[in-house]
Enzyme design. Structure first.
Site, PDB file in Angstrom:
ATOM      1  N   VAL A   1      -8.915  12.135   4.594  1.00 23.22           N
ATOM      2  CA  VAL A   1      -8.351  10.775   4.716  1.00 23.22           C
ATOM      3  C   VAL A   1      -9.465   9.768   4.987  1.00 23.22           C
ATOM      4  CG1 VAL A   1      -6.841   9.295   6.084  1.00 23.22           C
ATOM      5  CG2 VAL A   1      -6.122  11.625   5.513  1.00 23.22           C
TER       6      VAL A   1
ATOM      7  N   CYS B   1      -0.353  18.564   4.335  1.00 20.96           N
ATOM      8  CA  CYS B   1       0.570  17.547   4.857  1.00 20.96           C
ATOM      9  C   CYS B   1       2.012  18.012   4.969  1.00 20.96           C
ATOM     10  CB  CYS B   1       0.508  16.317   3.969  1.00 20.96           C
ATOM     11  SG  CYS B   1      -1.100  15.539   4.046  1.00 20.96           S
TER      12      CYS B   1
HETATM   13  C1  UDX Z   1       1.225  14.856  -0.025  1.00 20.05           C
HETATM   14  C2  UDX Z   1       1.928  13.545  -0.316  1.00 20.05           C
HETATM   15  O1  UDX Z   1       2.251  13.506  -1.701  1.00 20.05           O
HETATM   16  C3  UDX Z   1       1.003  12.384   0.026  1.00 20.05           C
HETATM   17  O2  UDX Z   1       1.684  11.153  -0.176  1.00 20.05           O
HETATM   18  C4  UDX Z   1       0.615  12.509   1.498  1.00 20.05           C
HETATM   19  O3  UDX Z   1      -0.243  11.439   1.883  1.00 20.05           O
HETATM   20  C5  UDX Z   1      -0.090  13.839   1.721  1.00 20.05           C
HETATM   21  O4  UDX Z   1       0.767  14.912   1.329  1.00 20.05           O
HETATM   22  P1  UDX Z   1      -0.556  16.429  -1.123  1.00 20.05           P
HETATM   23  O5  UDX Z   1      -0.120  17.348  -0.023  1.00 20.05           O
HETATM   24  O6  UDX Z   1      -1.999  16.185  -1.341  1.00 20.05           O
HETATM   25  O7  UDX Z   1       0.117  14.962  -0.871  1.00 20.05           O
HETATM   26  O8  UDX Z   1      -0.006  17.018  -2.482  1.00 20.05           O
HETATM   27  P2  UDX Z   1       1.274  16.796  -3.380  1.00 20.05           P
HETATM   28  O9  UDX Z   1       0.813  16.475  -4.725  1.00 20.05           O
HETATM   29  O10 UDX Z   1       2.218  15.885  -2.700  1.00 20.05           O
HETATM   30  O11 UDX Z   1       1.929  18.280  -3.407  1.00 20.05           O
HETATM   31  C6  UDX Z   1       2.340  18.864  -2.194  1.00 20.05           C
HETATM   32  C7  UDX Z   1       2.885  20.263  -2.513  1.00 20.05           C
HETATM   33  O12 UDX Z   1       4.109  20.168  -3.252  1.00 20.05           O
HETATM   34  C8  UDX Z   1       1.937  21.111  -3.362  1.00 20.05           C
HETATM   35  O13 UDX Z   1       1.978  22.443  -2.878  1.00 20.05           O
HETATM   36  C9  UDX Z   1       2.540  21.043  -4.748  1.00 20.05           C
HETATM   37  O14 UDX Z   1       2.262  22.213  -5.504  1.00 20.05           O
HETATM   38  C10 UDX Z   1       4.021  20.956  -4.425  1.00 20.05           C
HETATM   39  N1  UDX Z   1       4.811  20.311  -5.466  1.00 20.05           N
HETATM   40  C11 UDX Z   1       4.601  18.996  -5.733  1.00 20.05           C
HETATM   41  C12 UDX Z   1       5.810  21.043  -6.117  1.00 20.05           C
HETATM   42  O15 UDX Z   1       5.988  22.224  -5.875  1.00 20.05           O
HETATM   43  N2  UDX Z   1       6.573  20.407  -7.044  1.00 20.05           N
HETATM   44  C13 UDX Z   1       6.398  19.093  -7.356  1.00 20.05           C
HETATM   45  O16 UDX Z   1       7.107  18.580  -8.206  1.00 20.05           O
HETATM   46  C14 UDX Z   1       5.375  18.367  -6.687  1.00 20.05           C
END
Ligand code: UDX
Length: 434
Positions: free
Chosen positions: A11, A263
């Protein structure tokens, strides 16, 4: 304007560098001298596409610098951002705020002139009040305000998410602090980014409610995927069909092995704990946490089933180890449940991940790490696609078939189409592709 960014992790480093790109002078501060040394050599402590070029350009322009000297950085700052880690506390899932409070203490000792202290890290509702108390106690004379300004950065697209955010949320009741924050985000103002001003506690809750809703949306489609397999429907098309409803939206409806990352797992748990503390339990979110944990544990069973019911003495090729593509982050990655379950069932695991293997080696020491996808699948009995890196999206299937002992693929991210895979002669298992 001059700011100090306390913490140069996922961050702090991205936020600080992007603020310097806005023309603000930024001093990135970290206790970890090794990290600061690396940054002085323009070596990034984290993998984030495009970050090294952006850091180099802004260091060159003189707007971005790095130091371990928090005192000096705070003294000359109009605003001090706290962007240190708030990991899940061992055992009870509350956010561990010890780093935030330690930073607040140190900042207090160095304050000179009116300063805005900003919590950028994801912090539970009420943390801003606590930070204010700590600073006031240490320095009753200091002239300051504490503001909440949560980040909404996704790993792998963090720079874009900062430079072109859907909105900026700023939690403060102070007019002076509001003026400073408006000045810091002036560049986004100019491109008409919505700036949402709220109370501090509201801003803190917005961050958790947002992440928790996204985690709920993913878990919803994951459960629908399981139902699709039973009723013979296709979750890909269900997601498309419901996502076209403007009230639902197309994003975050990709069924998979369960969410991971730094997160969602920690924020859902922390919000559930906060809600319980305030006697307003979030029962839906409690279920989301339980369902997601159980899902990640169950994914290995699909690979065992595809291998004929046992992987004892068999080789499983695993493509992708990080929790999502375009990151080196392994935190709460589904692979951390899947791979140990496979080795416990007697499988030999050969894995490849474009960026995550250095991190993965620390957590999954007893598997074989390969140079590329094809080396991983050479001689394997089954191929499991766990993280949807682009490099896995156009595999040469003639070569895949020649390398695998049997043409068996388990695609936990629905990268490929079942009909196409069956036509190519594979036994294909996807997620929810009934
Ligand atoms: C997340 C939030 O999106 C972001 O706004 C916050 O600030 C931090 O946490 P991040 O954890 O980096 O971001 O990744 P993200 O792209 O949100 O995916 C999170 C998890 O969900 C991943 O494991 C991803 O594989 C999963 N995911 C995401 C799914 O399984 N399906 C989806 O459609 C989207």
């Amino acid at each position: 304007m001059r700011i100090a960014m306390i913490g140069t992790g996922y961050v702090g480093l991205v936020s600080g560098t992007c603020f310097s790109e806005f023309g603000i002078h930024v001093t990135g501060v970290d206790k970890d001298a090794r990290k600061i040394d690396l940054l002085h050599q323009n070596v990034m402590p984290i993998y984030e596409p495009g970050l090294d070029e952006l850091v180099a350009a802004n260091v060159k322009s003189g707007r971005l610098e790095f130091t371990t000297d928090l005192k000096a950085a705070v003294k000359s700052a109009d605003a001090v951002f706290i962007a240190v880690g708030t990991p899940s506390r061992r055992g009870d899932g509350h956010a561990d705020l010890s780093y935030v409070y330690a930073a607040a203490e140190e900042i207090a000792q160095s304050l000179e002139g009116y300063t805005v202290i900003v919590t950028k890290s994801t912090v539970p509702v009420g943390t801003g009040d606590e930070v204010e108390k700590i600073i006031r106690k240490t320095r009753p004379d200091a002239d300051f305000d504490v503001v909440s300004n949560p980040e909404f950065l996704r790993e792998g697209s963090a720079i874009n998410d900062f430079m072109r955010p859907d909105r900026v949320v700023i939690g403060t009741e102070s007019e002076r602090a509001r003026a400073v924050m408006k000045q810091l985000y002036r560049v986004l103002y100019l491109i008409e980014t919505p700036i949402v001003f709220t109370s501090r506690r509201t801003s803190e809750l917005i961050k958790y409610a947002g992440n928790t809703f996204l985690a709920t949306k993913i878990t919803f489609i994951n459960e629908i995927a399981d139902l699709c397999e039973k009723v013979g429907a296709d979750v890909h098309d269900v997601a498309k069909g419901i996502g076209l409803d403007g009230r639902i939206g197309k994003k975050f409806l990709h069924a998979g092995p369960g969410y991971g990352g730094s997160c969602f797992p920690k924020d859902t748990l922390a919000l559930v704990r906060t809600a319980r503390d305030y006697q307003a339990p979030l029962r839906i979110v409690e279920t989301v946490v339980a369902v997601n944990d159980e899902r990640k544990k169950r994914m290995a069973e699909r690979i065992v089933a595809a291998a004929g019911g046992s992987v004892k003495g068999k080789t499983v090729a695993v493509l992708g180890l990080t929790f999502k593509p375009n990151t080196d982050d392994m935190r709460d990655s589904p692979s951390l449940d899947i791979v140990p379950a496979l080795t416990a069932a007697g499988a030999v695991v050969k894995a490849f991940d474009p960026e995550g293997m250095d991190e993965a080696r620390k957590l999954l020491p007893d598997i074989t790490y390969c140079e590329d996808a094809y080396q991983a699948m050479d001689g394997a009995d089954v191929l499991a696609l766990v993280t949807e890196w682009n490099v896995f999206r156009a595999l040469d299937f003639d070569r895949v078939k020649s390398l695998l002992k049997a043409p068996v693929i388990v695609d936990l991210r629905n990268v490929y189409e079942p009909a196409m895979m069956e036509e190519a002669g594979f036994t294909y298992t996807g997620i929810g592709r009934g």
